[in-house]
Design a protein around this motif. Sequence first.
Motif, PDB file in Angstrom:
ATOM      1  N   LEU A  53    -107.465  32.217  -0.508  1.00  0.00           N
ATOM      2  CA  LEU A  53    -107.137  31.542   0.746  1.00  0.00           C
ATOM      3  C   LEU A  53    -108.199  30.566   1.235  1.00  0.00           C
ATOM      4  CD1 LEU A  53    -105.704  34.560   2.770  1.00  0.00           C
ATOM      5  CD2 LEU A  53    -104.438  32.845   1.479  1.00  0.00           C
ATOM      6  N   VAL A  54    -109.426  30.690   0.757  1.00  0.00           N
ATOM      7  CA  VAL A  54    -110.536  29.912   1.301  1.00  0.00           C
ATOM      8  C   VAL A  54    -111.171  29.068   0.213  1.00  0.00           C
ATOM      9  CG1 VAL A  54    -112.747  30.024   2.519  1.00  0.00           C
ATOM     10  CG2 VAL A  54    -110.966  31.708   3.016  1.00  0.00           C
ATOM     11  N   GLY A  55    -111.521  27.808   0.547  1.00  0.00           N
ATOM     12  CA  GLY A  55    -112.215  26.941  -0.399  1.00  0.00           C
ATOM     13  C   GLY A  55    -111.380  26.648  -1.624  1.00  0.00           C
ATOM     14  N   ALA A  56    -112.058  26.558  -2.752  1.00  0.00           N
ATOM     15  CA  ALA A  56    -111.384  26.264  -4.016  1.00  0.00           C
ATOM     16  C   ALA A  56    -111.071  27.523  -4.796  1.00  0.00           C
ATOM     17  CB  ALA A  56    -112.240  25.318  -4.858  1.00  0.00           C
ATOM     18  N   LEU A  62    -117.986  27.424  -9.368  1.00  0.00           N
ATOM     19  CA  LEU A  62    -118.247  26.318 -10.296  1.00  0.00           C
ATOM     20  C   LEU A  62    -118.611  25.058  -9.531  1.00  0.00           C
ATOM     21  CD1 LEU A  62    -115.274  26.803 -12.807  1.00  0.00           C
ATOM     22  CD2 LEU A  62    -117.567  27.776 -12.924  1.00  0.00           C
ATOM     23  N   LEU A  63    -117.906  24.786  -8.442  1.00  0.00           N
ATOM     24  CA  LEU A  63    -118.159  23.579  -7.662  1.00  0.00           C
ATOM     25  C   LEU A  63    -119.471  23.660  -6.894  1.00  0.00           C
ATOM     26  CD1 LEU A  63    -114.557  22.953  -6.296  1.00  0.00           C
ATOM     27  CD2 LEU A  63    -115.753  21.605  -8.024  1.00  0.00           C
ATOM     28  N   LEU A 107    -105.069  23.064  -1.817  1.00  0.00           N
ATOM     29  CA  LEU A 107    -106.052  21.983  -1.835  1.00  0.00           C
ATOM     30  C   LEU A 107    -105.413  20.656  -1.439  1.00  0.00           C
ATOM     31  CD1 LEU A 107    -108.092  22.856  -5.048  1.00  0.00           C
ATOM     32  CD2 LEU A 107    -108.708  23.302  -2.664  1.00  0.00           C
ATOM     33  N   ALA A 108    -104.166  20.451  -1.878  1.00  0.00           N
ATOM     34  CA  ALA A 108    -103.457  19.229  -1.498  1.00  0.00           C
ATOM     35  C   ALA A 108    -103.276  19.169   0.015  1.00  0.00           C
ATOM     36  CB  ALA A 108    -102.106  19.155  -2.201  1.00  0.00           C
ATOM     37  N   ALA A 109    -102.934  20.294   0.624  1.00  0.00           N
ATOM     38  CA  ALA A 109    -102.772  20.329   2.076  1.00  0.00           C
ATOM     39  C   ALA A 109    -104.100  20.042   2.775  1.00  0.00           C
ATOM     40  CB  ALA A 109    -102.229  21.691   2.506  1.00  0.00           C
ATOM     41  N   SER A 147    -107.437  18.839 -11.474  1.00  0.00           N
ATOM     42  CA  SER A 147    -108.686  18.154 -11.815  1.00  0.00           C
ATOM     43  C   SER A 147    -109.492  17.951 -10.543  1.00  0.00           C
ATOM     44  CB  SER A 147    -108.415  16.791 -12.469  1.00  0.00           C
ATOM     45  OG  SER A 147    -107.587  16.927 -13.602  1.00  0.00           O
ATOM     46  N   LEU A 148    -110.736  18.411 -10.551  1.00  0.00           N
ATOM     47  CA  LEU A 148    -111.622  18.281  -9.402  1.00  0.00           C
ATOM     48  C   LEU A 148    -112.902  17.576  -9.846  1.00  0.00           C
ATOM     49  CD1 LEU A 148    -111.221  21.877  -7.948  1.00  0.00           C
ATOM     50  CD2 LEU A 148    -110.267  19.791  -6.984  1.00  0.00           C
TER      51      LEU A 148
END
Length: 426
Positions: A53-56, A62-63, A107-109, A147-148
């Motif tokens: 629910l939170v972040g990626a 990894l990010l 993530l799109a939202a 893809s990030l």
Amino acid sequence: MTIDVVDRVRRRIVESGGSASRIGVAAAVRTEAGSIVGPNEVLDLVRVTESELVGAGPLEPLLRDPRTTDVLVNGPADVWIDRGAGLEPAPVRFPGEEAVRRLAQRLAAAAGRRLDDARPWVDGTLPDGTRLHAILPPLALHGTCLSLRSFRPRAFSVADLVAAGTLTAEAAQLVEAVVRARLAFLVTGGTGSGKTTLLSTLLGLIEPTERLLLIEDAPELRPEHHHVVRLTARAPNVEGAGEVTLRDLVRQSLRMRPDRLVVGEVRGPEVVELLTAFNTGHEGGAGTVHANCAVELPARLEALGALGGLERTALHSLLAASIQVALHLRRSADGLRALAEVGLLRRSDTVVSVVPAWRADGGPAAAWGELRALLAARGLRVCTSAAGERGPAARGGRVWTGDQRVRQQHMTERAAGDHVAGSGGR
């Protein structure tokens, strides 16, 4: 049981309008899991639910790695990471295709975009600046692809790029002279070759008294400079209205008194306005362009100019009068991003070509003398060991020299010209 609890917690938070913070997630987990679940299991459920629910989600660690540039998800058990040395498998797994799809949609939202069967792809920017692209099946045959691309929180210095091998000492001296001389330049290279990184670094070399105006599709440039104005394009909303293109922003920027006009990535009809601006008193501008090699730059700009209704002859006329230098980056098989070539744009009859002036594997090239003369005319001198001279970079001092009075006179004359042009009612 875990997946069932996660689904119920997600629904509870959404329906109640509660917080997706750690405290909010923990409260929802305790409610949905019931009293039969022990404290350790509750903590495990909180961690799993929080990652959903939170972040990626499971990609967040990894990010957070400062070395990470790209995270790619090809499927639930097929995750890759690039930490500067090429792609490598990442130790991350998703429970299934639905988990990947949920993460992509969330993530799109967060990027203010829509991702569903009616709009099965998204290209956007997350609040922290991470670039997002996702595409859903059946367009992606083997499942949701994500893809990030993350960006460094700070710009590199020239010394950082020399230490990393992106620039040699000679190259550092040369590119800094190009910036100081207010020559207009384009950084070329393939995807992931380091164009944005190099451009950000070079923009940090501009005098603090100058006003930088950056125009981008997504905010990626992070120059170390005190006077930066940023304009960012806007995609249309779900009704197809409200779009603001790079071309619109370039036109608006000309009325904002830029000392340096920069387009983060030139990839459409905005090239027409950009070249026109560079040809009408806005010196020292810059941008990046995708190109496999420096000599292909004119052909690439021809194609982009055609999108803006500019014919080939007119494009080359504008190009000859507006851009002086091309800086080409290449990424090696081991992941090293390095400046491979500095090219000088030269006009022959009605066609502009890029002639190598310096190469990483050979030093001064065919147009070296012309480039030195162009810099000297603006009060700057560059020296290379290949030419039998030891430049300032080799001595550990400043990587540029020149007559400050000549440079000041040049800037004063330009400011006077801007004032005259501004009084014409533009």
